[in-house]
Design a protein around this motif. Structure first.
Motif, short mmCIF file in Angstrom:
data_model
loop_
_atom_site.label_atom_id
_atom_site.label_comp_id
_atom_site.label_asym_id
_atom_site.label_seq_id
_atom_site.Cartn_x
_atom_site.Cartn_y
_atom_site.Cartn_z
N LEU A 82 20.43 22.97 43.33
CA LEU A 82 20.96 22.84 44.45
C LEU A 82 21.38 24.58 44.95
CD1 LEU A 82 23.32 19.95 44.78
CD2 LEU A 82 20.96 20.12 45.58
N GLY A 83 21.75 25.17 43.92
CA GLY A 83 22.23 26.39 44.10
C GLY A 83 22.66 27.25 43.12
N ARG A 84 23.40 28.44 43.25
CA ARG A 84 24.05 29.13 42.05
C ARG A 84 25.30 29.76 42.62
NH1 ARG A 84 19.49 31.47 37.76
NH2 ARG A 84 18.26 29.85 37.82
N THR A 85 26.38 29.84 41.83
CA THR A 85 27.64 30.20 42.49
C THR A 85 28.09 31.37 41.54
OG1 THR A 85 29.24 28.75 41.44
CG2 THR A 85 28.10 27.95 43.28
N ALA A 86 28.99 32.34 41.99
CA ALA A 86 29.61 33.23 41.28
C ALA A 86 30.72 33.94 41.76
CB ALA A 86 28.60 34.31 41.12
N ASN A 87 31.52 32.93 42.29
CA ASN A 87 32.83 33.09 42.83
C ASN A 87 34.03 32.11 42.74
OD1 ASN A 87 35.09 33.85 44.38
ND2 ASN A 87 33.84 34.89 45.85
N MET A 88 34.78 32.18 41.87
CA MET A 88 35.79 31.20 41.46
C MET A 88 36.71 31.08 42.97
SD MET A 88 38.82 31.29 38.74
CE MET A 88 40.25 30.27 38.77
N GLY A 126 27.09 50.40 36.69
CA GLY A 126 27.96 51.60 36.13
C GLY A 126 29.40 51.10 35.90
N ASP A 127 30.14 51.40 35.13
CA ASP A 127 31.29 51.25 34.74
C ASP A 127 32.34 51.68 35.51
OD1 ASP A 127 33.42 49.74 33.40
OD2 ASP A 127 33.36 51.03 31.66
N ARG A 128 33.39 50.89 35.82
CA ARG A 128 34.49 51.52 36.76
C ARG A 128 35.96 51.44 35.80
NH1 ARG A 128 30.43 51.12 39.46
NH2 ARG A 128 30.37 50.80 41.77
N PRO A 129 36.59 52.30 35.97
CA PRO A 129 38.08 52.41 35.39
C PRO A 129 38.81 51.07 35.63
CG PRO A 129 37.96 53.85 37.03
CD PRO A 129 36.79 53.35 36.91
N ASN A 130 39.81 50.51 34.68
CA ASN A 130 40.50 49.58 34.86
C ASN A 130 41.90 49.59 34.00
OD1 ASN A 130 39.88 48.07 32.74
ND2 ASN A 130 38.56 46.67 33.58
N ALA A 131 42.72 48.96 34.07
CA ALA A 131 43.96 48.93 33.15
C ALA A 131 43.69 48.42 31.90
CB ALA A 131 45.17 48.25 33.99
N TYR A 132 42.87 47.39 31.55
CA TYR A 132 42.42 46.71 30.67
C TYR A 132 41.21 46.69 29.94
CZ TYR A 132 47.37 45.19 31.81
OH TYR A 132 48.27 45.13 32.13
N PRO A 133 40.79 46.65 28.68
CA PRO A 133 39.37 46.93 28.37
C PRO A 133 38.58 45.58 28.58
CG PRO A 133 40.86 46.84 26.41
CD PRO A 133 41.63 46.64 27.58
N GLU A 134 38.76 44.99 29.68
CA GLU A 134 38.06 43.88 29.75
C GLU A 134 37.32 43.99 31.41
OE1 GLU A 134 37.92 40.76 28.34
OE2 GLU A 134 39.30 41.41 26.64
N PRO A 135 36.10 43.24 31.55
CA PRO A 135 35.16 43.50 32.66
C PRO A 135 35.64 42.49 33.64
CG PRO A 135 34.07 41.93 31.12
CD PRO A 135 35.44 42.32 30.44
N PHE A 136 36.98 42.32 34.09
CA PHE A 136 37.59 41.43 35.20
C PHE A 136 37.24 41.86 36.68
CE2 PHE A 136 41.23 44.10 34.22
CZ PHE A 136 41.38 44.64 35.63
N ASN A 137 36.83 43.14 36.71
CA ASN A 137 36.58 43.88 38.09
C ASN A 137 35.00 43.84 38.37
OD1 ASN A 137 36.36 45.69 35.75
ND2 ASN A 137 36.37 47.41 37.13
N PHE A 138 34.40 42.88 37.60
CA PHE A 138 33.03 42.62 37.63
C PHE A 138 32.78 41.43 38.08
CE2 PHE A 138 32.82 47.17 35.90
CZ PHE A 138 32.00 47.94 36.81
N ILE A 139 33.31 40.55 38.31
CA ILE A 139 33.20 39.16 38.70
C ILE A 139 34.46 38.71 39.48
CG2 ILE A 139 34.51 38.58 36.41
CD1 ILE A 139 32.47 36.02 36.32
N ARG A 140 34.15 37.82 40.50
CA ARG A 140 35.18 37.15 41.44
C ARG A 140 35.85 36.08 40.96
NH1 ARG A 140 37.61 40.45 43.40
NH2 ARG A 140 38.48 39.04 44.99
N LYS A 141 36.91 36.50 39.98
CA LYS A 141 37.63 35.31 39.04
C LYS A 141 38.90 35.68 38.83
CE LYS A 141 37.28 33.45 34.29
NZ LYS A 141 37.87 31.88 34.96
N THR A 142 39.76 34.80 38.75
CA THR A 142 41.27 35.23 38.31
C THR A 142 41.18 36.51 37.13
OG1 THR A 142 41.99 32.92 39.00
CG2 THR A 142 43.40 34.48 37.54
N ALA A 143 41.62 37.48 37.81
CA ALA A 143 41.79 38.91 36.91
C ALA A 143 42.50 38.55 35.50
CB ALA A 143 42.19 40.03 37.57
N CYS A 144 43.75 37.77 35.75
CA CYS A 144 44.32 37.81 34.74
C CYS A 144 44.04 36.76 33.53
CB CYS A 144 45.98 37.43 34.96
SG CYS A 144 46.20 35.97 35.76
#
Length: 789
Positions: A82-88, A126-144
């Motif tokens: 039916l489709g694919r999703t990528a946003n919580m 390309g990487d982007r700076p963030n406060a923690y060594p995790e890729p939370f800014n490259f997915i629409r998901k609860t960052a914490c």
């Protein structure tokens, strides 16, 4: 257990993989000891949910409605993708008329690891700076979910919101956007409706509110219905009046009068604006509700559990009651969490709690390329529309600390011209709010000073965050700030003892034992706690001392900051402490720990956030008395201010009397004979006016020769309470009872009580009975600063 040997596990929906595995007995509790690290494999594993159902096909439209999929999912019905999703953070709807069968059907939802997706996007863009060594800014998901300086790294997957079939015909209400305004005593409910159609023809949209009903007929996809209400009762924030609400019903019918769809909410008439007028000292940031300036006594809100399905309405109601009982009037929903639920906002509406909702960006540079631009636009519009009907929502904020990070955290060189989110905060999001929720205030970031050519965290303008206190400086530095509105500031302490004992198997407990270290997420957190103790308090001799003193220091730090900011009214018009709640058992900045227990900080908030506050503040090195009146009525107070020795002898005393106007603060200078100590380490000030008291000590506790902790203590049973009465022989500083050390459900009604010689206090303990009387009246359950000398 390790990954790869899980199959056929029963799944709860809504829910997530972690809670399903836990319910099946296949993993240990992620919140205890160091299990968080042992379960990291779950977040790096792909998962599939599958179910079968029966359906009777008809001629109507059939949609599969997915309110929330976490996060990267492929939805398959009877073998048809039916489709694919990528946003919580948004819902998805699929037309399944051609895929659903008459009879048995099979639905599968396959979840790719959030890490796999986010790391691939990072590699592509390309990487982007963030406060923690995790890729939370490259997915629409609860960052914490990816860990924070108070939260575990538990990367979830699953169907986290309801999912099901929706059968409908002709048309449905795809979007309802009510805007309620008040002008010259007349309320206006302008309701904008967007329709999805499955057949042409006229349909009628009817809106009912406050006994008025207006309808319009359209053959298009949009309609606007306006209802006026004469002299409506207003929705007021907590402490200013009743949070009055009205039922708003929107009904869609076809040409034959058949009901096609209905939408209903409880809404409120009120006006809200934020005054940002420039003045001689910068620019204001004042929330004004129904033309009344409101001092924001706020708390930051994080997700109350890592696993969203465990945050029930009852749990929210309990947490909100704790906020209200602490005299909080504002919740800021932080941008690393979630757009909060209908239950959350309905409860806030009913209680008169104001809410500020961050868009979900936090502490990182975010790419603006596709698919993120389109996903963010859809996510933002859906949630702005969903929440726009709630009177408690007073402002939208574009992000948490990202504009500040871009300016101060060495991002610019690392970005090398790559996008970082500015287009969202300064263009896309304000356009969406202006179009979908035009009566709401939008502010690009927290912190933000109002102009791009000004430092984003300039305390003289707009909103500011204060984190040099805690990170590098003592909490006395709060007094060096003259902010207009403080949106974040905080200080750490461990959770309640009973919470630690439930979550940790360390034996014995120590501040540096393995479990304690696994539940301390802040960089150099223990060193910062020790620095704070060294500046103010006697050295702890053991874990029990450390636990009592660190909790006490947290309470004192926040009280000092809050009372300073409130004493600056009207220059400063808001203080939002970090943070009300925790999502698991952890040493953190919270006032209520991850098991829902109140830390001593909570009791300090109740005092320092009281609508009427008496506080002693230093002005040019000399203590003065400040009376703050946030209530709507004048406050007439009379009493005394005295300078006394530790033995309680009055060295000097003066009367005080003043009437403080509603919504104001009055400063009362003190004569030198009271304000100047003859022996700073042996004297203190006390201001008394009725039931209100304010204390001022001329020296730090570590430098005061406290009299020994001599007192009488009695324990009596009274109905469903245990009363512990303490009568002081000498001055007792910050008497605190920790009954949870004897029973995990036991809770005292007060904390941190300072007693003059001869005075008594009764602690009322609820939640458990038949507690050991001897243990209730001795260390480590009953504590005061005196017993460290």
């Amino acid at each position: 257990m390790s990954g790869g040997d899980v199959s056929g596990v029963a799944a709860a929906v809504p829910g997530c993989v972690h809670t399903d595995l836990l319910a099946a007995g296949l993993i240990d509790d992620p919140y205890t000891d160091d299990n968080e690290k042992k379960l990291a494999w779950i977040g790096r594993t792909d998962w599939e949910y599958a179910t079968t159902f029966r359906h009777v096909r008809g001629a109507d439209r059939v949609d599969l409605v997915c309110d929330g999929l976490d996060t990267v999912a492929t939805v398959i019905l009877n073998g048809v993708e039916l489709g694919r999703t990528a946003n919580m953070h948004r819902g998805y709807r699929f037309d399944v008329r051609d895929a659903v069968r008459d009879g048995d059907n099979e639905l599968r939802v396959r979840f790719q690891s959030a890490y796999t997706y986010a790391e691939a996007q990072r590699d592509r863009l390309g990487d982007r700076p963030n406060a923690y060594p995790e890729p939370f800014n490259f997915i629409r998901k609860t960052a914490c979910n990816f860990g924070w300086d108070w939260g575990p790294t538990l990367v979830t997957a699953g169907i986290w919101q309801p999912i099901g079939l929706h059968t409908w015909a002709t048309a449905r209400l795809a979007e309802v956007r009510p805007q309620l305004t008040v002008d010259d005593g007349t309320g206006t409910a302008e309701v904008r409706v967007r329709l999805e159609r499955d057949a042409p023809g006229p349909v009628t949209v009817a809106v009912s509110i406050a006994g008025r009903r207006v309808e319009t007929t359209t053959e298009g996809d949009e309609a606007v219905v306006t209802v006026t209400v004469g002299d409506p009762e207003l929705w007021w924030p907590l402490g200013y009046g009743d949070p009055r609400r009205y039922a708003l019903d929107v009904t869609l019918t076809d040409a034959a009068g058949r009901r096609l769809d209905v939408w209903t909410r409880r809404v409120g008439f009120r006006t809200v604006r934020v005054d940002t007028t420039p003045d001689a000292e910068g620019s204001a940031f004042t929330v004004i509700v129904n033309d009344v300036p409101v001092f924001v006594r706020g708390v930051n809100w994080i997700p109350d559990d890592v696993f969203a399905n465990r945050v029930t309405r009852d749990r929210l109601a309990a947490r909100f009651r704790q906020a209200v009982d602490a005299n909080v009037n504002y919740l800021r929903v932080w941008g690393g969490g979630r757009y909060e639920s209908e239950d959350f906002y309905d409860l806030a509406d009913s209680l008169g709690l104001m809410v500020g909702q961050d868009f979900l960006f936090a502490c990182a540079a975010y790419p603006e390329e596709e698919p993120f631009a389109s996903e963010l636009a859809a996510e933002a519009r859906e949630n702005v529309v969903r929440l726009s009907s709630h009177p408690s929502l007073v402002m939208w904020t574009g992000n948490n600390e990202n504009i500040w990070g871009h300016e101060d955290w060495d991002w610019k060189q690392d970005l090398d011209g790559r996008t970082w989110g500015a287009g969202f905060y300064f263009d896309l999001l304000p356009r969406i709010v202006a179009e979908a929720d035009p009566s709401r205030f939008y502010w690009p970031g927290s912190p933000w000073s109002g102009r791009e050519d000004r430092h984003p965290n300039d305390p003289a303008y707009g909103t500011t965050h204060i984190w040099d206190v805690w990170n590098t400086d003592d909490y006395l530095k709060y007094r060096e700030y003259r902010p207009r509105f403080v949106a974040e500031f905080g200080y750490q302490a461990p959770p309640a003892y009973a919470t630690l004992r439930r979550a940790l198997s360390d034996d014995p407990l120590a501040h540096d034992s393995p479990g304690m270290q696994a539940h301390q997420k802040a960089a150099d957190g223990d060193a910062k706690l020790r620095r704070g103790l060294d500046a103010h308090l006697p050295a702890p001799r053991d874990f029990d001392d450390w636990h009592y003193l660190t909790q006490l220091n947290q309470a004192r730090a926040l009280s000092l900051g809050i009372e300073h900011f409130r004493a600056l009214r009207p220059h400063c018009m808001g203080a939002i402490m970090w943070q009300l709640n925790d999502c698991w058992p952890v040493t953190s900045w919270a006032a209520v720990d991850g098991d829902g227990r109140k830390k001593p900080l909570w009791y300090a908030l109740r005092h320092s956030y009281a609508p009427r506050l008496l506080t002693v503040q230093p002005r040019d090195g000399v203590p003065v008395l400040v009376a703050v009146n946030d209530s709507g009525q004048p406050w007439t107070l009379s009493g005394t201010v005295s300078r006394r020795t530790l033995a309680g002898v009055v060295e000097a005393q003066v009367p005080i009397g003043v009437t403080v106007a509603p919504g104001s603060a009055t400063t009362l200078p003190l004569p030198a004979e009271v304000a100047t100590a003859g022996d700073p380490a042996g004297e203190f000030l006390i201001a008394e006016a009725g039931d209100d008291r304010a204390w001022w000590f001329f020296a730090e506790d570590r430098d005061i020769a406290w009299p020994p902790p001599t007192f009488n203590a009695t324990v009596t049973e009274a109905a469903d309470e245990t009363h512990v009465t303490v009568t002081a022989h000498h001055l007792l500083r910050d008497v605190t009872l920790h009954p949870d050390r004897l029973h995990p459900a036991a809770e005292a009604d007060r904390s941190g009580v300072t007693l003059l010689p001869g005075e008594s206090v009764t602690f009322r303990v609820r939640g458990a009975q038949n507690l050991d009387a001897a243990a209730l009246t001795a260390r480590p359950v009953l504590r005061c600063v005196n017993d460290l000398h």
